[in-house]
Design a protein around this motif. Structure first.
Motif, PDB file in Angstrom:
ATOM      1  N   PHE A 174       0.852  -1.182   0.000  1.00 43.24           N
ATOM      2  CA  PHE A 174       0.000   0.000   0.000  1.00 43.24           C
ATOM      3  C   PHE A 174       0.890   1.235   0.000  1.00 43.24           C
ATOM      4  N   ASP A 175       0.832   2.006  -1.077  1.00 48.40           N
ATOM      5  CA  ASP A 175       1.715   3.160  -1.258  1.00 48.40           C
ATOM      6  C   ASP A 175       1.006   4.443  -0.818  1.00 48.40           C
ATOM      7  N   THR A 176       1.583   5.137   0.146  1.00 45.84           N
ATOM      8  CA  THR A 176       0.930   6.344   0.688  1.00 45.84           C
ATOM      9  C   THR A 176       1.488   7.646   0.096  1.00 45.84           C
ATOM     10  N   THR A 177       2.375   7.531  -0.917  1.00 47.98           N
ATOM     11  CA  THR A 177       3.066   8.726  -1.431  1.00 47.98           C
ATOM     12  C   THR A 177       2.111   9.877  -1.749  1.00 47.98           C
ATOM     13  N   ASP A 178       1.031   9.578  -2.465  1.00 48.88           N
ATOM     14  CA  ASP A 178       0.146  10.662  -2.913  1.00 48.88           C
ATOM     15  C   ASP A 178      -1.133  10.771  -2.098  1.00 48.88           C
ATOM     16  N   LEU A 179      -1.106  10.186  -0.901  1.00 47.16           N
ATOM     17  CA  LEU A 179      -2.332  10.175  -0.095  1.00 47.16           C
ATOM     18  C   LEU A 179      -2.168  10.961   1.200  1.00 47.16           C
ATOM     19  N   THR A 180      -3.233  11.649   1.599  1.00 47.83           N
ATOM     20  CA  THR A 180      -3.239  12.232   2.947  1.00 47.83           C
ATOM     21  C   THR A 180      -3.577  11.081   3.901  1.00 47.83           C
TER      22      THR A 180
END
Ligand code: DC
Length: 219
Positions: free
Chosen positions: A200-206
């Motif tokens: 689960f990639d959080t790079t572009d998520l708040t």
């Protein structure tokens, strides 16, 4: 029946924010295993124990009592020999000491048995490096949380700046890479993505977007 969520991943990928928020939304217990290694790291620093000397570290383990507790708002507090040290462990120095001493088998055995006990019969959300691979291999949901190196370094840099620490993104990135290398390449229970973990990639998520994405996908 209890439900276990195991969250692993490299430093500053957003694991603890996600784990904490998910636990709150689901009414589960949040267990921050990194904080437990940090508690041992803080003890070693306070008592001027050489963190690079495994025998010295192991010889004081019996004097270290790490416990977790929750306040009325369900916020997690970490105790070292009875003292609430939650506000003292979020420094680069303590994180580094935690990473170094977490290489030692005896340190891991002490904390892993405590972590399993804390998770017994409870629905929980536990984050760390070896949760899916070692602490809770039968977890119902295993997440491997990542973010780009640049994003992780920026997050850590902003946190340090907020604390008034004078640093640069380049320095933070270097420290982050060194820590991840050690955590991923140590002999005992290194950070790995197990085959049944969901990346689960959080790079572009708040943080809110990340929690909503997990809740709508799995709950
Ligand atoms: O997640 P954190 O930054 O608070 O963790 C601090 C260090 O503790 C991390 O660099 C490696 C170690 N750690 C570990 O070895 N196993 C865990 N389950 C959690 C943390």
């Amino acid at each position: 029946m209890s439900y276990k969520i195991a969250i692993d991943g490299p430093s500053s990928a957003g694991k603890s924010t996600l784990a904490k928020m998910l636990a709150k939304e689901l009414g589960y217990v949040y267990i921050d295993t990194g904080a437990m290694y940090r508690a041992i790291g803080l003890y070693l620093i306070n008592n001027t124990i050489d963190i690079h000397n495994e025998n010295d570290v192991v010889s004081v383990l019996d004097k270290i009592d790490v416990t977790l507790d929750y306040d009325k708002e369900n916020n997690l507090h970490v105790y070292l020999n009875g003292e609430d040290i939650s506000n003292k462990i979020r420094t680069q120095e303590v994180g580094e000491a935690a990473s170094v001493c977490s290489q030692y088998l005896k340190v891991r055995e002490k904390l892993v048995s405590l972590q399993r006990k804390l998770a017994e019969e409870k629905s929980c959300c536990m984050d760390g490096r070896d949760i899916a691979s070692n602490v809770l291999p039968n977890a119902n949901l295993k997440l491997y949380v990542t973010a780009s190196e640049e994003c992780r370094a920026k997050r850590r840099y902003l946190e340090e700046k907020e604390k008034g620490i004078d640093t640069t993104i380049e320095k933070v990135l270097e420290e982050l890479k060194a820590r991840d290398y050690r955590d991923m390449n140590r002999e005992h229970n290194p950070l790995v993505k197990v085959s049944d973990a969901i990346e689960f990639d959080t790079t572009d998520l708040t943080p809110d977007e990340a929690v909503d994405a997990i809740l709508s996908r799995f709950f």
